[in-house]
Every structure is written in structure tokens, then in C-alpha cells.
Design a protein around this motif. Sequence first.
Motif, mmCIF file in Angstrom:
data_model
loop_
_atom_site.group_PDB
_atom_site.id
_atom_site.type_symbol
_atom_site.label_atom_id
_atom_site.label_comp_id
_atom_site.label_asym_id
_atom_site.label_seq_id
_atom_site.Cartn_x
_atom_site.Cartn_y
_atom_site.Cartn_z
ATOM 1 N N TRP A 21 10.059 14.125 -11.050
ATOM 2 C CA TRP A 21 9.426 15.637 -12.048
ATOM 3 C C TRP A 21 8.889 15.763 -13.330
ATOM 4 N N ILE A 22 7.441 16.232 -13.587
ATOM 5 C CA ILE A 22 7.955 16.364 -14.939
ATOM 6 C C ILE A 22 7.544 17.787 -15.536
ATOM 7 N N LYS A 23 8.269 18.303 -16.130
ATOM 8 C CA LYS A 23 9.124 19.155 -16.882
ATOM 9 C C LYS A 23 8.132 19.312 -18.147
ATOM 10 N N ASN A 24 7.978 20.550 -18.349
ATOM 11 C CA ASN A 24 6.979 21.536 -19.822
ATOM 12 C C ASN A 24 6.650 20.450 -20.806
ATOM 13 N N ASN A 25 8.596 20.554 -21.204
ATOM 14 C CA ASN A 25 9.139 20.412 -22.738
ATOM 15 C C ASN A 25 9.148 19.051 -22.259
ATOM 16 N N GLY A 26 8.728 18.014 -21.889
ATOM 17 C CA GLY A 26 8.424 16.290 -21.454
ATOM 18 C C GLY A 26 9.518 16.145 -21.075
ATOM 19 N N SER A 27 10.295 16.834 -20.839
ATOM 20 C CA SER A 27 11.942 15.490 -20.301
ATOM 21 C C SER A 27 11.003 15.696 -18.413
ATOM 22 N N SER A 28 12.365 14.377 -18.025
ATOM 23 C CA SER A 28 11.561 13.992 -16.542
ATOM 24 C C SER A 28 12.704 13.954 -15.817
ATOM 25 N N SER A 65 1.305 -1.336 -0.090
ATOM 26 C CA SER A 65 -0.066 -0.196 0.170
ATOM 27 C C SER A 65 0.672 1.559 -0.100
ATOM 28 N N PHE A 66 0.779 1.866 -0.598
ATOM 29 C CA PHE A 66 1.508 3.429 -0.939
ATOM 30 C C PHE A 66 0.766 4.191 -1.131
ATOM 31 N N LEU A 67 1.056 6.034 -0.907
ATOM 32 C CA LEU A 67 0.268 6.944 -0.694
ATOM 33 C C LEU A 67 0.846 8.070 -1.601
ATOM 34 N N ARG A 68 0.207 8.163 -2.665
ATOM 35 C CA ARG A 68 0.594 9.513 -4.505
ATOM 36 C C ARG A 68 0.385 10.727 -3.709
ATOM 37 N N TYR A 69 1.552 11.583 -4.096
ATOM 38 C CA TYR A 69 0.983 13.185 -3.672
ATOM 39 C C TYR A 69 1.003 13.761 -5.097
ATOM 40 N N GLU A 70 0.537 14.594 -5.528
ATOM 41 C CA GLU A 70 1.100 15.175 -7.137
ATOM 42 C C GLU A 70 0.827 16.165 -6.930
ATOM 43 N N LYS A 71 0.993 17.100 -7.428
ATOM 44 C CA LYS A 71 1.070 18.701 -7.638
ATOM 45 C C LYS A 71 1.632 19.123 -9.043
ATOM 46 N N ARG A 72 0.624 19.755 -9.639
ATOM 47 C CA ARG A 72 0.239 20.566 -11.028
ATOM 48 C C ARG A 72 1.291 22.207 -10.825
ATOM 49 N N TYR A 73 1.051 22.661 -12.008
ATOM 50 C CA TYR A 73 2.277 24.277 -11.984
ATOM 51 C C TYR A 73 1.287 24.458 -13.542
ATOM 52 N N LEU A 111 -0.550 21.083 -0.446
ATOM 53 C CA LEU A 111 0.637 20.302 -0.450
ATOM 54 C C LEU A 111 1.673 21.416 -0.495
ATOM 55 N N ASP A 112 2.820 21.861 0.329
ATOM 56 C CA ASP A 112 4.057 22.201 0.411
ATOM 57 C C ASP A 112 5.139 21.718 -0.974
ATOM 58 N N ASP A 113 5.259 22.708 -1.518
ATOM 59 C CA ASP A 113 6.043 22.407 -2.707
ATOM 60 C C ASP A 113 7.933 21.535 -2.191
ATOM 61 N N GLU A 114 7.870 21.723 -0.726
ATOM 62 C CA GLU A 114 9.005 21.358 0.179
ATOM 63 C C GLU A 114 8.754 20.182 -0.220
ATOM 64 N N ILE A 115 7.544 19.060 -0.009
ATOM 65 C CA ILE A 115 7.216 17.998 -0.231
ATOM 66 C C ILE A 115 8.308 17.362 -1.288
ATOM 67 N N PHE A 116 8.153 17.637 -2.878
ATOM 68 C CA PHE A 116 8.408 17.590 -3.439
ATOM 69 C C PHE A 116 10.014 17.585 -4.000
ATOM 70 N N THR A 117 11.243 17.658 -3.373
ATOM 71 C CA THR A 117 12.214 17.898 -2.579
ATOM 72 C C THR A 117 13.423 16.577 -2.420
ATOM 73 N N GLU A 118 14.632 16.625 -3.131
ATOM 74 C CA GLU A 118 15.452 15.625 -2.822
ATOM 75 C C GLU A 118 15.521 15.704 -1.510
ATOM 76 N N SER A 119 16.107 16.797 -0.283
ATOM 77 C CA SER A 119 16.185 16.069 0.860
ATOM 78 C C SER A 119 15.149 16.373 1.728
ATOM 79 N N PHE A 120 13.624 16.926 1.094
ATOM 80 C CA PHE A 120 12.038 15.772 2.041
ATOM 81 C C PHE A 120 12.445 14.568 1.546
ATOM 82 N N LEU A 121 13.121 14.005 0.423
ATOM 83 C CA LEU A 121 12.887 12.559 0.148
ATOM 84 C C LEU A 121 13.731 11.560 0.990
#
Length: 258
Positions: A97-104, A62-70, A244-254
Motif C-alpha cells: 500500500w503506497i500512501k499519498n504522503n509517501g509512506s507505505s 513467474s508471477f502476476l502483478r495487480y496494480e490499482k491507482r487512486y 480490479l475490486d478493492d478487496e484484492i488489495f486487502t490482507e484478508s484476501f491475501l
Amino acid sequence: MRSAVFYFLILISNIFLFAKNYNAIDIMERVNSSPKPNSSISEIELEIVKKKRDRTKSKSRSFLRYEKRYTTGGYKKKTLVKFLKPNSVSGTSLLSWIKNNGSSEQWFYIPKLKVSKKVKSKERSKSFMSTDFIYEDLETRHISDDVFSIEGQSKVDDNDCVVLLSKPIKESYYHYKKIYVDEKIWQIRKVEFYSSEKGLIKTLFLKEIMKKGEYWFPSIMEMITINGNYTNMKIIGFKPGVVLDDEIFTESFLVNMD
């Protein structure tokens, strides 16, 4: 004679679709334009079934999935998957991290090591947490990453679908995919994945598609391989519009979230 009839049916299907003024890009844009929450938290139960000869082994997760769009900046969306159960995988996480140019970019975190590891491009074809999903399956490809064409029509669980053929421009593990799009709600109901060597290798079924508020989402996602193995993802909780705070989606938070 059979082949002639087959190609005739495809021709008729395409004529019918063109009469509706559909083209492949229009269809994918309709799919992508479906309203999506700016942020959400999903609770998901995972069942992994492996078959070998006469034996069947099953694992539950089981897992939680957090998602934020920009809507501004260089990113389209960021997601964090954090495993909760069982204890042997608790805290294991994947940041994307999914970028607008399609890279990730993706980072995988293992609690025992207390370090995050960036997923290299050559590792995108590897299985994620022993499931039938690979890392690439967990990314979001931009429409411009592939060439789309209409192949015809088909039914998925009695739902009328337009079948699209998707061939990659951007690097992909797959040789091509067939995407089955429901004509009424413009949601994907099935995706077939093909390799250049083996042909069809697995199929993703998106089941029990429902609407919560203005948002469509599948309650069940089931990936079935040609050898009978499968991974079942069941969404048991979906909370759109969560702050959802942007800090959640950082490597340091991970690394520091345990």
C-alpha cells in the motif's frame, strides 16, 4: 589536468540543461506525470542468476502483478504480486500500500504458513524472494522523499539522458542514487544504487521501453550487482484498464486467495 577537463564538461552540460529551462524537480515531475492506467495486470517472468567462483546457478520464476491507482482517499496506489511458478513458491505473495504522503505498508504471505507477515521497516533492505531487488525497491518513493540535483548528461544505449543525483530525506537503505532519464520520452532508462560503505552496489537497466496505447512501460528490467549476480524481469503480458475490486488489495484476501 584530467580532473579539470572533467569538471569543465560537467559545467558545460549543466549550462546546456539550464538553457532548456530544466531543473531536477521538473524532470522528475515529467517522469511521474507520464500517463498511467488506473488499474492493470502484468504477467512477468523472472530469472535469478547467482555467480560463485566458477559456478553459475539460475532460477526461474513467474508471477502476476495487480496494480490499482487512486484519485481520492489516502492512498496513491496498491499492488499485489502473486507467484505462479515453480510449485515451490506458488501462492507466495507481496501486498503493498503506497500512501499519498509517501509512506507505505507491505505484507508478505507464505502459503505453507497460511499467515501474512507485515514487513517491518528494518526488513526493507532484505532481498525479496532471493532476487537482487530488496523490499524498498518495490516501493514507490514520493518526490519529496529525496533531494534531486542535475549531475550532467550521458547516453544509455545511444539514448540521450539527463543524469540526476538523488539523495534521501526519508529513510532509505541507499546513500544516494543516480537516475538516467531519457530526454525524448521522459522515461527512466537506468538507475545506479550507491551505499555509504561500498559505493556503487548495483545498477537497474530498464530496456525495450515501449508504448501500449498511451502508456509507456519497459519490457525488461534487469538488476545487475557489482559481483556479477543479476535478476532479469521480463514483462510478457500487460493489460491496462482491467477492473480490479478493492478487496484484492486487502490482507484478508491475501490469506484466503489460495
